[in-house]
Design an enzyme around this catalytic site. Sequence first.
Site, PDB file in Angstrom:
ATOM      1  CB  SER A 159      -1.313  -0.384   0.802  1.00 13.39           C
ATOM      2  OG  SER A 159      -1.695   1.160   1.464  1.00 13.39           O
ATOM      3  CE  LYS A 181      -5.775  -2.204   0.302  1.00 15.56           C
ATOM      4  NZ  LYS A 181      -5.573  -0.410  -0.293  1.00 15.56           N
ATOM      5  CD  GLN A 186      -8.789   0.805   0.061  1.00 21.37           C
ATOM      6  OE1 GLN A 186      -7.967   1.521   0.857  1.00 21.37           O
ATOM      7  NE2 GLN A 186      -9.011  -0.013  -1.224  1.00 21.37           N
TER       8      GLN A 186
END
Length: 446
Positions: A362, A387, A391
């Site tokens: 991430s 990733k 979100q």
Amino acid sequence: MEDENRFGDIPREEKPDNIAESKVSAEQDFGNVNQDEDSVVIADEVKEGPERFHEMKKKKRRTVSLCSAVIVTVILVLLSASAAFVGTLYFVQGGTENGLGLSRENWQKLKWGLDSLRNTYYEDIDEDELIDGALLGMSSVLDDYTVYMNKEEAADFISEVDADSYTGVGLYITMDSEDNTVTVISPLSGSPADKAGIKTGDKIIAVDGISVKGSELEKASDMMLGEAGTTVNVTVIKADTGKTVTLELTRAEVNIDTVYSQMLEDNIGYIGISQFGINTYDEFTAHLNEIKKEGAEKLIIDLRNNPGGYLDQAVEIADLFVDKGDMIVYTMDKNGNKEEYLAQKKSCQMQIVIIANGGTASASEILIGALCDHKKASLVGEKTYGKGVTQTLIPGADGSAFKITDSRYYTPSGKCINEKGISPDVEVQNTETQDLQLKAAIEALK
């Protein structure tokens, strides 16, 4: 809190001052790295991290919102209260004018399902639980990072995000939607889980003899929390051997210090980042200034087992090294709306090597992508987690919340690394007794 992907891939933070349309243009003198005050967060999450990181408690932003560790001012999208939603079912008839934008067929199917359960189930039905179940079901058919939290879960999440430490076993976990298993993203360095040999990719199938599924992250997480000194038995399928083993872990207080550093040989400075918390940029600049005072001319950034965190913190750190005006990362939603994060500061010129492994995810991958794409760093170790989506947190009127994947992110060269990861320039595997990756990083800087 066994940090799960389900509550946080780390909340999506607000656009930092580096966003393209920002008017800010901050010059920085790297004789001493400036520690800017926290920028005000306007929206929501981190566009990162696998992450509901559940066991690991993340810190609040100064404004308000929740997600993986943050309370931030979020885009408030009122879907409609449960009562209003249920009432609509009975006051509006078919067609597409049903208040929800559904086709006639889907509207009738939804009404049929609710009527059938209400009229046929052998006991009285709690309507709130029914609606929570419906929302949970809807989110569960999407990607691993889109999650519905009822008001109790959301409240628990908010109450946890302030702590600098917690008691548990020290794991970041997520749901693998392919086999519905609780899957380890990474253990926290030095935690009970780390000392017991739990690794990235291991599958947790039971806690204290009780089976757990990927769809039960909250259950698995709560069972691994507890008072320091107490024990918990965790049954895992090992990723490397496929063998099932049960490990007895002694819960302990797990501190969440996100940055640590030391001086190595040949004027090489070493900075490790365990996750991108709310103050990681400030901590990083403080450590960078300190090792520069001690004579550091080259830098190793260790991102192994870093599951991600706040987008703005990764962007701010990348901004220290990427040339002013260059792209750090950009995101794009399904409608083609693009947000660009550009470097705003004068860059620090140092030779850099980054160390990564399969638990590097991430926000960590955003930092890697920015520095490696611009040839500011080389990468040593193993391929990263992969990733590449962000979100947004959307709160409901009753205290519940959705964490919804809203966009993909792209490295400066236009690569989306979701489910692909970033391959190292020099691939090195550690042994049980030797940190060969760190040795390779040091060699690369000589």
